[in-house]
Design a protein around this motif. Structure first.
Motif, PDB file in Angstrom:
ATOM      1  N   ILE A 102       0.834  -1.207   0.000  1.00 36.93           N
ATOM      2  CA  ILE A 102       0.000   0.000   0.000  1.00 36.93           C
ATOM      3  C   ILE A 102       0.868   1.258   0.000  1.00 36.93           C
ATOM      4  CG2 ILE A 102      -1.761   1.310   1.244  1.00 36.93           C
ATOM      5  CD1 ILE A 102      -2.835  -1.314   2.300  1.00 36.93           C
ATOM      6  N   GLY A 103       1.735   1.430   1.017  1.00 37.74           N
ATOM      7  CA  GLY A 103       2.599   2.596   1.074  1.00 37.74           C
ATOM      8  C   GLY A 103       3.040   2.889   2.497  1.00 37.74           C
ATOM      9  N   ASP A 104       3.680   4.045   2.679  1.00 40.59           N
ATOM     10  CA  ASP A 104       4.233   4.445   3.966  1.00 40.59           C
ATOM     11  C   ASP A 104       3.445   5.625   4.530  1.00 40.59           C
ATOM     12  OD1 ASP A 104       6.141   2.517   3.595  1.00 40.59           O
ATOM     13  OD2 ASP A 104       7.641   3.913   2.786  1.00 40.59           O
ATOM     14  N   LEU A 105       3.245   5.608   5.866  1.00 39.69           N
ATOM     15  CA  LEU A 105       2.542   6.676   6.577  1.00 39.69           C
ATOM     16  C   LEU A 105       3.485   7.288   7.602  1.00 39.69           C
ATOM     17  CD1 LEU A 105      -0.823   4.814   7.271  1.00 39.69           C
ATOM     18  CD2 LEU A 105      -0.453   6.564   5.548  1.00 39.69           C
ATOM     19  N   ILE A 106       3.452   8.642   7.713  1.00 33.22           N
ATOM     20  CA  ILE A 106       4.280   9.337   8.686  1.00 33.22           C
ATOM     21  C   ILE A 106       3.618  10.663   9.040  1.00 33.22           C
ATOM     22  CG2 ILE A 106       5.692  10.505   6.946  1.00 33.22           C
ATOM     23  CD1 ILE A 106       8.093  10.145   8.827  1.00 33.22           C
ATOM     24  N   LEU A 107       3.814  11.119  10.285  1.00 35.71           N
ATOM     25  CA  LEU A 107       3.261  12.405  10.716  1.00 35.71           C
ATOM     26  C   LEU A 107       4.201  13.533  10.306  1.00 35.71           C
ATOM     27  CD1 LEU A 107       1.785  11.908  14.317  1.00 35.71           C
ATOM     28  CD2 LEU A 107       0.554  12.240  12.181  1.00 35.71           C
ATOM     29  N   ASN A 108       3.633  14.644   9.769  1.00 33.81           N
ATOM     30  CA  ASN A 108       4.453  15.800   9.435  1.00 33.81           C
ATOM     31  C   ASN A 108       4.513  16.756  10.629  1.00 33.81           C
ATOM     32  OD1 ASN A 108       1.961  17.075   9.510  1.00 33.81           O
ATOM     33  ND2 ASN A 108       1.760  17.194   7.277  1.00 33.81           N
ATOM     34  N   ALA A 109       5.114  17.910  10.419  1.00 33.18           N
ATOM     35  CA  ALA A 109       5.299  18.861  11.515  1.00 33.18           C
ATOM     36  C   ALA A 109       3.979  19.423  12.025  1.00 33.18           C
ATOM     37  CB  ALA A 109       6.203  20.009  11.049  1.00 33.18           C
ATOM     38  N   GLU A 110       2.942  19.448  11.179  1.00 33.92           N
ATOM     39  CA  GLU A 110       1.635  19.966  11.588  1.00 33.92           C
ATOM     40  C   GLU A 110       0.773  18.891  12.246  1.00 33.92           C
ATOM     41  OE1 GLU A 110       2.906  20.444   8.588  1.00 33.92           O
ATOM     42  OE2 GLU A 110       3.499  22.544   8.816  1.00 33.92           O
ATOM     43  N   GLY A 111       1.293  17.699  12.405  1.00 32.46           N
ATOM     44  CA  GLY A 111       0.535  16.625  13.027  1.00 32.46           C
ATOM     45  C   GLY A 111      -0.417  15.914  12.088  1.00 32.46           C
ATOM     46  N   GLN A 112      -0.271  16.137  10.781  1.00 34.11           N
ATOM     47  CA  GLN A 112      -1.111  15.468   9.795  1.00 34.11           C
ATOM     48  C   GLN A 112      -0.346  14.289   9.185  1.00 34.11           C
ATOM     49  OE1 GLN A 112      -2.041  18.600   7.046  1.00 34.11           O
ATOM     50  NE2 GLN A 112      -3.697  19.425   8.340  1.00 34.11           N
ATOM     51  N   ILE A 113      -1.106  13.331   8.659  1.00 33.21           N
ATOM     52  CA  ILE A 113      -0.513  12.111   8.116  1.00 33.21           C
ATOM     53  C   ILE A 113      -0.132  12.323   6.652  1.00 33.21           C
ATOM     54  CG2 ILE A 113      -0.902   9.668   7.597  1.00 33.21           C
ATOM     55  CD1 ILE A 113      -2.832   9.547   9.909  1.00 33.21           C
ATOM     56  N   ASN A 114       1.144  12.086   6.356  1.00 33.38           N
ATOM     57  CA  ASN A 114       1.611  12.100   4.979  1.00 33.38           C
ATOM     58  C   ASN A 114       1.672  10.656   4.473  1.00 33.38           C
ATOM     59  OD1 ASN A 114       1.857  14.843   4.903  1.00 33.38           O
ATOM     60  ND2 ASN A 114       4.063  14.877   5.264  1.00 33.38           N
ATOM     61  N   PHE A 115       1.262  10.487   3.222  1.00 29.98           N
ATOM     62  CA  PHE A 115       1.207   9.142   2.640  1.00 29.98           C
ATOM     63  C   PHE A 115       2.044   9.075   1.377  1.00 29.98           C
ATOM     64  CE2 PHE A 115      -1.048   6.188  -0.326  1.00 29.98           C
ATOM     65  CZ  PHE A 115      -0.694   5.001   0.315  1.00 29.98           C
ATOM     66  N   GLU A 116       2.933   8.105   1.308  1.00 31.37           N
ATOM     67  CA  GLU A 116       3.740   7.849   0.118  1.00 31.37           C
ATOM     68  C   GLU A 116       3.335   6.487  -0.434  1.00 31.37           C
ATOM     69  OE1 GLU A 116       6.218   8.304  -2.995  1.00 31.37           O
ATOM     70  OE2 GLU A 116       5.735   9.815  -1.467  1.00 31.37           O
ATOM     71  N   PRO A 117       2.588   6.459  -1.570  1.00 33.25           N
ATOM     72  CA  PRO A 117       2.063   5.179  -2.067  1.00 33.25           C
ATOM     73  C   PRO A 117       3.166   4.274  -2.621  1.00 33.25           C
ATOM     74  CG  PRO A 117       1.606   6.922  -3.635  1.00 33.25           C
ATOM     75  CD  PRO A 117       2.200   7.591  -2.418  1.00 33.25           C
ATOM     76  N   SER A 118       2.902   2.998  -2.571  1.00 35.42           N
ATOM     77  CA  SER A 118       3.815   2.013  -3.154  1.00 35.42           C
ATOM     78  C   SER A 118       3.571   1.939  -4.659  1.00 35.42           C
ATOM     79  CB  SER A 118       3.570   0.636  -2.521  1.00 35.42           C
ATOM     80  OG  SER A 118       4.323  -0.351  -3.183  1.00 35.42           O
ATOM     81  N   HIS A 119       4.657   1.850  -5.427  1.00 32.16           N
ATOM     82  CA  HIS A 119       4.553   1.810  -6.883  1.00 32.16           C
ATOM     83  C   HIS A 119       4.778   0.404  -7.435  1.00 32.16           C
ATOM     84  CE1 HIS A 119       4.420   6.191  -6.975  1.00 32.16           C
ATOM     85  NE2 HIS A 119       5.467   6.215  -6.168  1.00 32.16           N
ATOM     86  N   HIS A 120       4.795  -0.576  -6.565  1.00 35.02           N
ATOM     87  CA  HIS A 120       5.076  -1.943  -7.011  1.00 35.02           C
ATOM     88  C   HIS A 120       3.794  -2.729  -7.309  1.00 35.02           C
ATOM     89  CE1 HIS A 120       9.241  -1.292  -5.916  1.00 35.02           C
ATOM     90  NE2 HIS A 120       8.877  -0.933  -4.696  1.00 35.02           N
TER      91      HIS A 120
END
Length: 315
Positions: A102-120
């Motif tokens: 699916i991809g990677d999830l991480i919190l940014n400086a504003e406390g919101q979730i950033n999502f980087e999708p998987s390309h495989h």
């Protein structure tokens, strides 16, 4: 419980998979494309994104988990809740959550979730078996230059044919004139014959139309006591999205619930018996997912906060 496995399974069939109290994974179709610089060909696919604002439980994920793990719906909801709490605790701790396929999830400086999708993974089933490939560069200037070099070394010239003026063949001239005359005559005769056939066909068609019209005018139909016309409007409930009002062990109670809801103006009905032997009663059924979600919100606000959405194909 591997939550990402269930989400991944649903993304092949649905464009939106909501994880209650967390967010929704969305897909949209992207057409095939060609990279002009690298000459790479990319097949069509489903692009994956994440929306943290969509957190209302629509029942899709929980019902799927309940079906796969053979557990009650409430147990599946509780399992999702525990998994979400665990994921949120890791994100708050600054860790990156890697969801397989699916991809990677991480919190940014504003406390919101950033999502980087998987390309495989390509979730577009129509593109199954298609993969990226790179084509070699096609150059046409090289061949053009080679031809120009050959023309410089071996010039091409056209020499007109010379005829001997002393040789006279007058009979060829007369034969050519006769051939032209025969050709013109044949074309004229053929054109006349075709016109005659077309005129004949047109006259025959007009005569047939007149005979048919005369027979139709002679035919009369008399009905002494015609029956009054009756118009019946029957609305057949359909759709795979159902707003569930409850499930009853005793069928008589389910019938009473249907009558009660219909008295309130709902299009209530029974949709059969579930795997636990309970008679399921729904407020309404819908063919579109968005219409079903809007109807669920209305029911929760006006009548029953415990109503939920069931995705089920009926026979």
């Amino acid at each position: 419980m591997q939550l990402e496995t269930y989400i991944s399974d649903l993304l092949y069939r649905y464009d939106c998979v909501i994880v209650p109290n967390f967010g929704a994974f969305l897909t949209h179709r992207v057409s095939a494309k060609i990279h002009e610089t690298t000459h790479s060909f990319y097949p069509p696919k489903k692009a994956l994104s994440f929306n943290e604002q969509l957190q209302t439980n629509d029942g899709l994920l929980a019902n799927y988990i309940a079906e796969i793990e053979k557990v009650p719906y409430s147990v599946a909801v509780e399992k999702i809740s525990k998994q979400v709490k665990s994921i949120k605790s890791y994100l708050i701790g600054g860790e990156t959550i890697a969801l397989n396929a699916i991809g990677d999830l991480i919190l940014n400086a504003e406390g919101q979730i950033n999502f980087e999708p998987s390309h495989h993974i390509n979730y577009l089933t129509d593109a199954f078996g298609l993969s990226q490939f790179t084509s070699t560069t096609v150059s046409r200037e090289t061949h053009k230059a080679a031809v120009e070099n050959i023309e410089e070394v071996i010039p091409l010239t056209i020499t007109p044919e010379k005829r001997n003026s002393n040789t006279k063949r007058p009979y060829l001239k007369y034969a050519a004139i006769a051939l032209i005359a025969l050709t013109i005559g044949g074309f004229t005769a053929s054109h006349y014959y075709v016109n005659q056939i077309e005129n004949h066909n047109q006259l025959a068609q007009e005569e047939a139309n007149q005979q048919l019209e005369a027979k139709v005018q002679e035919a009369t139909f008399v009905i002494d006591n015609p029956l009054p016309a009756a118009t019946l409007t029957v609305e057949k409930p359909s759709g795979n999205y159902h707003i569930v009002a409850g499930a009853f062990r005793v069928e008589a109670n389910s019938n009473k619930k249907v009558e009660q809801l219909r008295g309130l103006g709902y299009k209530a009905r029974k949709i059969g018996v579930n795997r636990y032997g309970l008679h399921e009663v729904v407020y309404s059924s819908h063919t579109g997912r968005l219409d079903a979600l809007n109807a669920l919100k209305t029911v929760k606000r006006n009548h029953n906060r415990d109503a939920w959405l069931l995705v089920k194909a009926l026979d």
